[in-house]
Write a protein that holds these residues in place. Sequence first.
Motif, PDB file in Angstrom:
ATOM      1  N   ALA A   1       0.835  -1.204   0.000  1.00 32.49           N
ATOM      2  CA  ALA A   1       0.000   0.000   0.000  1.00 32.49           C
ATOM      3  C   ALA A   1       0.871   1.255   0.000  1.00 32.49           C
ATOM      4  N   GLY A   2       1.993   1.205   0.711  1.00 32.77           N
ATOM      5  CA  GLY A   2       2.919   2.324   0.707  1.00 32.77           C
ATOM      6  C   GLY A   2       3.538   2.539  -0.665  1.00 32.77           C
ATOM      7  N   ILE A   3       3.946   1.461  -1.316  1.00 28.33           N
ATOM      8  CA  ILE A   3       4.509   1.573  -2.668  1.00 28.33           C
ATOM      9  C   ILE A   3       3.462   2.134  -3.627  1.00 28.33           C
ATOM     10  N   ASN A   4       2.245   1.642  -3.509  1.00 28.09           N
ATOM     11  CA  ASN A   4       1.168   2.109  -4.380  1.00 28.09           C
ATOM     12  C   ASN A   4       0.975   3.619  -4.256  1.00 28.09           C
ATOM     13  N   ALA A   5       0.904   4.119  -3.038  1.00 22.04           N
ATOM     14  CA  ALA A   5       0.711   5.558  -2.832  1.00 22.04           C
ATOM     15  C   ALA A   5       1.907   6.353  -3.327  1.00 22.04           C
ATOM     16  N   HIS A   6       3.098   5.845  -3.033  1.00 21.02           N
ATOM     17  CA  HIS A   6       4.313   6.610  -3.327  1.00 21.02           C
ATOM     18  C   HIS A   6       4.602   6.660  -4.816  1.00 21.02           C
ATOM     19  N   ILE A   7       4.454   5.531  -5.502  1.00 17.61           N
ATOM     20  CA  ILE A   7       4.734   5.521  -6.933  1.00 17.61           C
ATOM     21  C   ILE A   7       3.528   6.012  -7.729  1.00 17.61           C
ATOM     22  N   GLY A   8       2.336   5.552  -7.361  1.00 19.61           N
ATOM     23  CA  GLY A   8       1.152   5.915  -8.124  1.00 19.61           C
ATOM     24  C   GLY A   8       0.815   7.393  -8.089  1.00 19.61           C
ATOM     25  N   HIS A   9       1.155   8.053  -6.985  1.00 19.59           N
ATOM     26  CA  HIS A   9       0.808   9.464  -6.818  1.00 19.59           C
ATOM     27  C   HIS A   9       2.042  10.362  -6.683  1.00 19.59           C
ATOM     28  N   ASP A  10       2.897  10.059  -5.723  1.00 15.73           N
ATOM     29  CA  ASP A  10       4.002  10.957  -5.390  1.00 15.73           C
ATOM     30  C   ASP A  10       5.031  11.093  -6.516  1.00 15.73           C
ATOM     31  N   LEU A  11       5.272  10.008  -7.245  1.00  8.29           N
ATOM     32  CA  LEU A  11       6.330  10.040  -8.257  1.00  8.29           C
ATOM     33  C   LEU A  11       6.010  11.029  -9.378  1.00  8.29           C
ATOM     34  N   ALA A  12       4.772  11.054  -9.821  1.00 14.17           N
ATOM     35  CA  ALA A  12       4.394  12.001 -10.878  1.00 14.17           C
ATOM     36  C   ALA A  12       4.589  13.436 -10.408  1.00 14.17           C
ATOM     37  N   LEU A  13       4.171  13.731  -9.182  1.00 17.75           N
ATOM     38  CA  LEU A  13       4.322  15.085  -8.654  1.00 17.75           C
ATOM     39  C   LEU A  13       5.787  15.444  -8.470  1.00 17.75           C
ATOM     40  N   ALA A  14       6.600  14.452  -8.106  1.00 16.61           N
ATOM     41  CA  ALA A  14       8.034  14.702  -7.925  1.00 16.61           C
ATOM     42  C   ALA A  14       8.705  15.029  -9.249  1.00 16.61           C
ATOM     43  N   VAL A  15       8.291  14.362 -10.321  1.00 16.28           N
ATOM     44  CA  VAL A  15       8.847  14.665 -11.651  1.00 16.28           C
ATOM     45  C   VAL A  15       8.533  16.110 -12.035  1.00 16.28           C
ATOM     46  N   VAL A  16       7.287  16.516 -11.832  1.00 13.89           N
ATOM     47  CA  VAL A  16       6.888  17.870 -12.202  1.00 13.89           C
ATOM     48  C   VAL A  16       7.629  18.911 -11.365  1.00 13.89           C
ATOM     49  N   SER A  17       7.731  18.697 -10.060  1.00 13.82           N
ATOM     50  CA  SER A  17       8.426  19.680  -9.221  1.00 13.82           C
ATOM     51  C   SER A  17       9.923  19.715  -9.540  1.00 13.82           C
ATOM     52  N   THR A  18      10.485  18.575  -9.927  1.00 15.45           N
ATOM     53  CA  THR A  18      11.895  18.553 -10.335  1.00 15.45           C
ATOM     54  C   THR A  18      12.095  19.350 -11.623  1.00 15.45           C
TER      55      THR A  18
END
Length: 216
Positions: free
Chosen positions: A97-114
């Motif tokens: 569940a942690g991987i799902n939240a982190h990759i499914g949601h956080d990774l996209a936002l991290a790419v954009v902020s980077t």
Amino acid sequence: MAPMEAVLARMRALDERLPERDGIAVFNRVYLTVTQTLHERIAHGAFPSPRRAETLAVRFAEHYLAAVEADRAPACWRPLLQYRRHPGVRPLQHALAGINAHIGHDLALAVVSTCRSLDCEPAALEADFDRVGDTLVSLEELIREDLMPGPDLLEIADPLTHLLGAWSLDRARAGAWASARLLWSLRRSPDLAEEFTESLDAGVGLVGRCLLTPTG
């Protein structure tokens, strides 16, 4: 303290203060190991652009840390936070569940902020994104090695068998990259970007709640 070392220090502090079987602690332990590995690989020149890779890794980790430390976390993290001590949810489910939240949601936002931070297009990050993703594969491997029940416990009829087969890290990575590109294309349409981000957050949260279905 360097940014990567700072996020590692925050993860270690979480590890020290959380009970061992707490759902966040379960995810944090494996993510800490992978982030440390990522830090070492960046330092040893395993990425085309160490600066881009480190910025992406730090922004990525900061989304997770902000979520678990917030008074009200994003929807994608709420199922894990709500079920983190449920006696019927197994450690493997917490980790997934942690991987799902982190990759499914956080990774996209991290790419954009980077991209915003480094003033570059997502295409400039693709090689580093792929290498970070390859490192994240070891996250799933660690989880399965450390938390998967033995073959005598995990029968084909066990509901956990079906939950494991319903989620794929590779598909989540591909979805995160597509979401990042779409969000970047919407950067001049803030209302649409916000609407898409909320929809992404809710959808990932729904998958997380399914992964946390009590099986014990």
